[in-house]
Design a protein around this motif. Structure first.
Motif, PDB file in Angstrom:
ATOM      1  N   LYS A  93      14.584   8.562  37.269  1.00 34.59           N
ATOM      2  CA  LYS A  93      13.571   7.514  37.396  1.00 34.59           C
ATOM      3  C   LYS A  93      12.844   7.704  38.711  1.00 34.59           C
ATOM      4  CE  LYS A  93      13.061   2.500  37.305  1.00 34.59           C
ATOM      5  NZ  LYS A  93      13.710   1.180  37.399  1.00 34.59           N
ATOM      6  N   LYS A  94      11.552   7.456  38.702  1.00 33.74           N
ATOM      7  CA  LYS A  94      10.862   7.490  39.996  1.00 33.74           C
ATOM      8  C   LYS A  94      10.938   6.093  40.611  1.00 33.74           C
ATOM      9  CE  LYS A  94       6.246   6.482  38.303  1.00 33.74           C
ATOM     10  NZ  LYS A  94       4.848   6.770  38.228  1.00 33.74           N
ATOM     11  N   THR A  95      11.066   6.054  41.920  1.00 30.44           N
ATOM     12  CA  THR A  95      11.097   4.766  42.606  1.00 30.44           C
ATOM     13  C   THR A  95      10.194   4.835  43.828  1.00 30.44           C
ATOM     14  OG1 THR A  95      12.988   5.473  43.936  1.00 30.44           O
ATOM     15  CG2 THR A  95      13.473   4.203  41.959  1.00 30.44           C
ATOM     16  N   PHE A  96       9.914   3.679  44.396  1.00 28.92           N
ATOM     17  CA  PHE A  96       9.201   3.627  45.667  1.00 28.92           C
ATOM     18  C   PHE A  96       9.988   4.415  46.702  1.00 28.92           C
ATOM     19  CE2 PHE A  96       6.301  -0.304  45.976  1.00 28.92           C
ATOM     20  CZ  PHE A  96       5.835  -0.103  44.709  1.00 28.92           C
ATOM     21  N   ASP A  97       9.286   5.089  47.574  1.00 23.63           N
ATOM     22  CA  ASP A  97       9.922   5.661  48.747  1.00 23.63           C
ATOM     23  C   ASP A  97      10.634   4.547  49.512  1.00 23.63           C
ATOM     24  OD1 ASP A  97      10.355   6.688  51.413  1.00 23.63           O
ATOM     25  OD2 ASP A  97       8.978   8.296  50.893  1.00 23.63           O
ATOM     26  N   THR A  98      11.817   4.871  50.055  1.00 25.37           N
ATOM     27  CA  THR A  98      12.589   3.823  50.732  1.00 25.37           C
ATOM     28  C   THR A  98      11.879   3.277  51.962  1.00 25.37           C
ATOM     29  OG1 THR A  98      13.802   5.503  51.967  1.00 25.37           O
ATOM     30  CG2 THR A  98      14.834   4.690  49.962  1.00 25.37           C
ATOM     31  N   GLU A  99      10.888   4.031  52.477  1.00 24.59           N
ATOM     32  CA  GLU A  99      10.130   3.559  53.643  1.00 24.59           C
ATOM     33  C   GLU A  99       9.101   2.486  53.277  1.00 24.59           C
ATOM     34  OE1 GLU A  99      10.293   4.469  56.826  1.00 24.59           O
ATOM     35  OE2 GLU A  99      11.600   6.229  56.755  1.00 24.59           O
ATOM     36  N   GLU A 100       8.802   2.362  51.975  1.00 28.69           N
ATOM     37  CA  GLU A 100       7.707   1.484  51.577  1.00 28.69           C
ATOM     38  C   GLU A 100       8.006   0.022  51.855  1.00 28.69           C
ATOM     39  OE1 GLU A 100       4.660   2.009  50.199  1.00 28.69           O
ATOM     40  OE2 GLU A 100       4.840   4.208  50.146  1.00 28.69           O
ATOM     41  N   LYS A 101       7.008  -0.669  52.380  1.00 29.41           N
ATOM     42  CA  LYS A 101       7.065  -2.132  52.454  1.00 29.41           C
ATOM     43  C   LYS A 101       6.642  -2.661  51.096  1.00 29.41           C
ATOM     44  CE  LYS A 101       7.221  -4.019  56.825  1.00 29.41           C
ATOM     45  NZ  LYS A 101       6.709  -3.740  58.132  1.00 29.41           N
ATOM     46  N   ILE A 102       7.210  -3.767  50.690  1.00 30.74           N
ATOM     47  CA  ILE A 102       6.865  -4.312  49.382  1.00 30.74           C
ATOM     48  C   ILE A 102       5.743  -5.347  49.541  1.00 30.74           C
ATOM     49  CG2 ILE A 102       7.759  -5.565  47.380  1.00 30.74           C
ATOM     50  CD1 ILE A 102       9.030  -2.806  47.730  1.00 30.74           C
ATOM     51  N   VAL A 103       4.705  -5.168  48.738  1.00 32.69           N
ATOM     52  CA  VAL A 103       3.598  -6.129  48.757  1.00 32.69           C
ATOM     53  C   VAL A 103       3.530  -6.781  47.381  1.00 32.69           C
ATOM     54  CG1 VAL A 103       1.104  -6.403  49.043  1.00 32.69           C
ATOM     55  CG2 VAL A 103       2.338  -4.686  50.398  1.00 32.69           C
ATOM     56  N   VAL A 104       3.481  -8.116  47.372  1.00 35.86           N
ATOM     57  CA  VAL A 104       3.428  -8.829  46.100  1.00 35.86           C
ATOM     58  C   VAL A 104       2.053  -9.465  45.960  1.00 35.86           C
ATOM     59  CG1 VAL A 104       4.358 -10.793  44.804  1.00 35.86           C
ATOM     60  CG2 VAL A 104       5.903  -9.294  46.075  1.00 35.86           C
ATOM     61  N   SER A 105       1.418  -9.248  44.787  1.00 34.22           N
ATOM     62  CA  SER A 105       0.215 -10.025  44.508  1.00 34.22           C
ATOM     63  C   SER A 105       0.263 -10.476  43.052  1.00 34.22           C
ATOM     64  CB  SER A 105      -1.052  -9.227  44.818  1.00 34.22           C
ATOM     65  OG  SER A 105      -1.122  -8.089  44.008  1.00 34.22           O
ATOM     66  N   ASP A 106      -0.142 -11.707  42.802  1.00 35.28           N
ATOM     67  CA  ASP A 106      -0.081 -12.315  41.468  1.00 35.28           C
ATOM     68  C   ASP A 106       1.311 -12.241  40.857  1.00 35.28           C
ATOM     69  OD1 ASP A 106      -2.700 -13.075  41.469  1.00 35.28           O
ATOM     70  OD2 ASP A 106      -3.406 -11.212  40.534  1.00 35.28           O
ATOM     71  N   GLY A 107       2.331 -12.431  41.666  1.00 37.90           N
ATOM     72  CA  GLY A 107       3.691 -12.452  41.130  1.00 37.90           C
ATOM     73  C   GLY A 107       4.189 -11.082  40.676  1.00 37.90           C
ATOM     74  N   ARG A 108       3.506 -10.028  41.103  1.00 37.84           N
ATOM     75  CA  ARG A 108       3.952  -8.669  40.751  1.00 37.84           C
ATOM     76  C   ARG A 108       3.955  -7.795  41.981  1.00 37.84           C
ATOM     77  NH1 ARG A 108       4.501  -6.873  35.763  1.00 37.84           N
ATOM     78  NH2 ARG A 108       4.190  -8.408  34.132  1.00 37.84           N
ATOM     79  N   ILE A 109       4.737  -6.724  41.894  1.00 35.48           N
ATOM     80  CA  ILE A 109       4.769  -5.787  43.013  1.00 35.48           C
ATOM     81  C   ILE A 109       3.552  -4.873  42.949  1.00 35.48           C
ATOM     82  CG2 ILE A 109       6.064  -3.882  44.047  1.00 35.48           C
ATOM     83  CD1 ILE A 109       8.230  -5.713  44.063  1.00 35.48           C
ATOM     84  N   GLU A 110       2.871  -4.790  44.042  1.00 33.00           N
ATOM     85  CA  GLU A 110       1.681  -3.945  44.143  1.00 33.00           C
ATOM     86  C   GLU A 110       2.141  -2.495  44.292  1.00 33.00           C
ATOM     87  OE1 GLU A 110      -1.712  -3.312  43.614  1.00 33.00           O
ATOM     88  OE2 GLU A 110      -1.705  -5.444  44.214  1.00 33.00           O
ATOM     89  N   ASP A 111       1.718  -1.609  43.371  1.00 35.10           N
ATOM     90  CA  ASP A 111       2.156  -0.216  43.548  1.00 35.10           C
ATOM     91  C   ASP A 111       0.993   0.739  43.814  1.00 35.10           C
ATOM     92  OD1 ASP A 111       1.080  -0.092  41.061  1.00 35.10           O
ATOM     93  OD2 ASP A 111       2.917   0.507  40.027  1.00 35.10           O
ATOM     94  N   ASP A 112      -0.203   0.182  44.001  1.00 36.31           N
ATOM     95  CA  ASP A 112      -1.343   1.040  44.354  1.00 36.31           C
ATOM     96  C   ASP A 112      -1.091   1.688  45.697  1.00 36.31           C
ATOM     97  OD1 ASP A 112      -2.709   0.618  42.117  1.00 36.31           O
ATOM     98  OD2 ASP A 112      -4.310  -0.614  42.983  1.00 36.31           O
ATOM     99  N   GLY A 113      -1.196   2.996  45.727  1.00 40.39           N
ATOM    100  CA  GLY A 113      -1.085   3.695  47.002  1.00 40.39           C
ATOM    101  C   GLY A 113       0.336   3.886  47.490  1.00 40.39           C
ATOM    102  N   ALA A 114       1.320   3.366  46.743  1.00 39.40           N
ATOM    103  CA  ALA A 114       2.707   3.535  47.182  1.00 39.40           C
ATOM    104  C   ALA A 114       3.151   4.983  46.961  1.00 39.40           C
ATOM    105  CB  ALA A 114       3.614   2.593  46.405  1.00 39.40           C
ATOM    106  N   GLU A 115       4.018   5.449  47.829  1.00 38.69           N
ATOM    107  CA  GLU A 115       4.606   6.786  47.659  1.00 38.69           C
ATOM    108  C   GLU A 115       5.807   6.673  46.738  1.00 38.69           C
ATOM    109  OE1 GLU A 115       4.253  10.041  48.707  1.00 38.69           O
ATOM    110  OE2 GLU A 115       2.218   9.415  49.298  1.00 38.69           O
ATOM    111  N   PHE A 116       5.887   7.568  45.775  1.00 37.40           N
ATOM    112  CA  PHE A 116       7.032   7.563  44.869  1.00 37.40           C
ATOM    113  C   PHE A 116       7.921   8.767  45.125  1.00 37.40           C
ATOM    114  CE2 PHE A 116       4.341   4.578  42.702  1.00 37.40           C
ATOM    115  CZ  PHE A 116       5.243   3.680  42.150  1.00 37.40           C
ATOM    116  N   ILE A 117       9.197   8.564  44.916  1.00 41.12           N
ATOM    117  CA  ILE A 117      10.180   9.641  45.057  1.00 41.12           C
ATOM    118  C   ILE A 117      11.113   9.620  43.840  1.00 41.12           C
ATOM    119  CG2 ILE A 117      10.200   9.635  47.588  1.00 41.12           C
ATOM    120  CD1 ILE A 117      12.758   7.874  47.405  1.00 41.12           C
ATOM    121  N   ILE A 118      11.949  10.639  43.725  1.00 38.69           N
ATOM    122  CA  ILE A 118      13.038  10.567  42.751  1.00 38.69           C
ATOM    123  C   ILE A 118      14.024   9.529  43.275  1.00 38.69           C
ATOM    124  CG2 ILE A 118      14.993  11.811  41.730  1.00 38.69           C
ATOM    125  CD1 ILE A 118      13.415  14.396  42.006  1.00 38.69           C
TER     126      ILE A 118
END
Lengths: 257, 324
Positions: free
Chosen positions: A8-33
């Motif tokens: 599964k791909k997940t957010f990089d562990t360095e990523e800060k979590i941003v929530v908008s409209d009750g969902r996690i914003e994943d635009d521009g987030a770095e993904f890792i295995i």
């Protein structure tokens, strides 16, 4: 041996979590295995190198998931499968994921399936055991050592810090815990080779699945961030006085002693 | 509404784990009027444990005693618990989110084609819906989740839902059920007790955690002494584990364990975002670090800047004096 890895791909562990409209914003987030799935990829490669056979890495995701699959191929996996659900499924949960994987594995001969013991995003740890149950094979979670001799499998399993020495047999599904191995970095030749390795892309139609069958059993209502923690008090004065003050604060103000 | 809820109990060395009582309280949160049925598996007599479940709020308990249930295996416990579920036909199932809970509940959910909400930290009822709150991204965020269809099935994180008061005047039936357990595919040959000298990290009320600043495996000794006087457990940052100061089973963070004790004492830990994910929801956080700029001070309730090898033994002495 036919070895499969669930990835599964997940957010990089360095990523800060941003929530908008009750969902996690994943635009521009770095993904890792998912870090635990990396242990699974590494272990699959090691077992193949020792016993022969083929490592197939499978993910359910979108077209961007190819990146993590290529990384696994560059580490040394032989084949990759992307089950792309982007156009067909809006919602899914562990039931949905298991159902899709069950359909994929229906006509496969399986000796060993490896997965991470948990994904660091949703962190349910359900899919491995759920899938093993559907496939009717045995499973062992949170393993820290794996050795295969013919059909016999010896495992160290982490149980909240204790180690269980387990004997079981193939076919088997295991979920990987930290300490199992040190995942390798893809080498440059590995990266070049990975570009030419087979990557099969499937959609749920290809698996003879109906969207109705994949209706999740759970629903997320909303996502929110924990209240921002205020920086607390840094004590001052002689160290001995600070320690006395700390104990008094813990006892009288925080009431935890 | 969930009229009947099964709570799967769990013991260690024949003593029920506290999370079992928390799971009973969780079942009552799902529906205060529900009949709560405890389930216990084991090879020895389970009567005393069953009685304890009743004191803590279970209405009755079903015990399954079988020599194949001496140690947990997903095969053995799966067969035993599924057999009870078949008899009872419950509307809900609750268990602790422990090593066993994490291993067993997905198997049962898969068999029953049910949804499962893992690792809930809070439960509230909103109209007809039972809403579970659970951490995601190791506590960097939370989600509210419901089961949209069928069985209300969840595991609860230790230390988050308070157990009910023990009440010895409570009574209830204890029923022994015989279950044929077919051959187990897993044989546990040996259990090596390693990290858990006494208090389990995920259930501990107090955690004393060390980072790179502790400098060596020996450097952890004062932390163990502090944990001991506090009745707590020792944890570590990834940095300390990577440097081989301690076993990976102690690691707290985004990889590793997520803990929510009443008191978290971070010793020589700088506070990388991955570590904070694993502990920042602790109720009270104390930071001890020689670097006043360390990120850990941004989440700590109380901080002391200085040499941990001076501060930690003083703290141990001070608390010893207090408890004496």
């Amino acid at each position: 041996m036919n070895i499969y890895v669930l990835l599964k791909k997940t957010f990089d562990t360095e990523e800060k979590i941003v929530v908008s409209d009750g969902r996690i914003e994943d635009d521009g987030a770095e993904f890792i295995i998912n870090p635990y799935d990396e242990y699974a990829v590494e272990e699959a490669i090691k077992q193949r190198d020792e016993h022969g056979g083929e490592v197939t890495v499978i993910t359910i995701g979108d077209e961007d998931s190819e990146k993590q699959l290529r990384t696994a191929l560059a580490m040394g996996a032989d084949k990759a499968v992307l089950i792309n659900t982007e156009d067909d499924l809006e919602e899914g949960d562990q039931f949905t994921t298991t159902k899709i994987l069950e359909a994929y594995f229906k006509d496969k001969e399986v000796d060993l399936i490896l997965a991470g013991n948990v994904a660091i995003d949703e962190a349910s740890g359900q899919v491995g055991p759920r899938l093993a149950e559907r496939l009717g094979i045995n499973y062992v979670t949170t393993i820290t050592s794996l050795s295969i001799d013919g059909n016999t499998v010896n495992i160290d399993k982490d149980v909240e810090g204790d180690v269980e020495k387990i004997e079981t047999s193939l076919p088997l599904l295991v979920t990987c815990q930290q300490g199992l191995n040190e995942p390798r970095y893809p080498s440059l030749p590995g990266i070049m080779k990975a570009k030419k390795k087979p990557l099969e892309e499937l959609e749920i139609d290809d698996l003879d699945l109906d969207e109705d069958e994949l209706e999740p059993k759970t629903k997320t209502l909303n996502v929110f961030l924990p209240p921002e923690k205020e920086a607390g008090r840094v004590l001052e004065g002689e160290i001995e006085d600070q320690v006395k003050e700390l104990v008094s604060l813990l006892r009288n103000e925080a009431k935890v002693l | 509404m969930s009229e009947k809820i099964i709570v799967i109990g769990e013991s260690r060395d024949n003593v029920l784990r506290n999370v079992t009582f928390e799971a009973i309280a969780a079942a009552k949160k799902v529906n205060g009027d529900a009949e709560v049925v405890g389930v216990l598996c084991g090879a020895d007599d389970l009567g005393t444990q069953a009685q304890e479940m009743i004191y803590y709020g279970a209405d009755r308990v079903v015990t399954v005693k079988n020599e194949k249930l001496a140690t947990y295996t997903s095969d053995g416990y799966g067969q035993a618990v599924l057999s009870v579920i078949e008899d009872e036909n419950p509307d809900g199932i609750i268990m602790g989110h422990t090593a066993i809970g994490k291993d067993l509940t997905p198997k049962i959910a898969s068999k029953l084609e049910a949804g499962l909400i893992s690792d809930a930290v809070d439960i509230e009822v909103d109209g007809d819906e039972v809403v579970f709150t659970r951490p995601i991204y190791s506590g960097k965020a939370f989600e509210k989740k419901v089961i949209s269809e069928g069985l209300v099935f969840a595991t609860v994180r230790p230390n988050n839902i308070a157990a009910l008061d023990r009440d010895e005047s409570r009574t209830g039936d204890v029923q022994d059920k015989t279950v044929e357990i077919s051959d187990l595919r897993t044989v546990i040959k040996e259990v090596l007790r390693k990290a858990t000298d006494g208090v389990d990290l995920s259930e501990a009320k107090v955690v004393v955690a060390g980072g790179r600043g502790v400098k060596s495996a020996d450097g952890f000794k004062p932390l163990y002494e502090l944990a001991e006087v506090l009745g707590g457990a020792v944890g570590a940052s990834r940095g300390a584990c990577d440097a081989d100061y301690c076993d990976y089973s102690l690691q707290i963070g985004q990889t590793g364990k997520v803990v929510t004790p009443d008191l978290y004492i971070a010793v020589g830990i700088s506070g990388a975002i991955q570590h904070l994910a694993g502990m920042s929801n602790s109720k009270v956080i104390v930071a001890i670090n020689k670097d006043p700029e360390a990120n850990i001070f941004n989440v700590a309730d109380y901080g002391i800047v200085g040499d941990l090898f001076e501060i930690v033994p003083l703290l141990t002495e001070e608390i010893k004096a207090l408890k004496a």
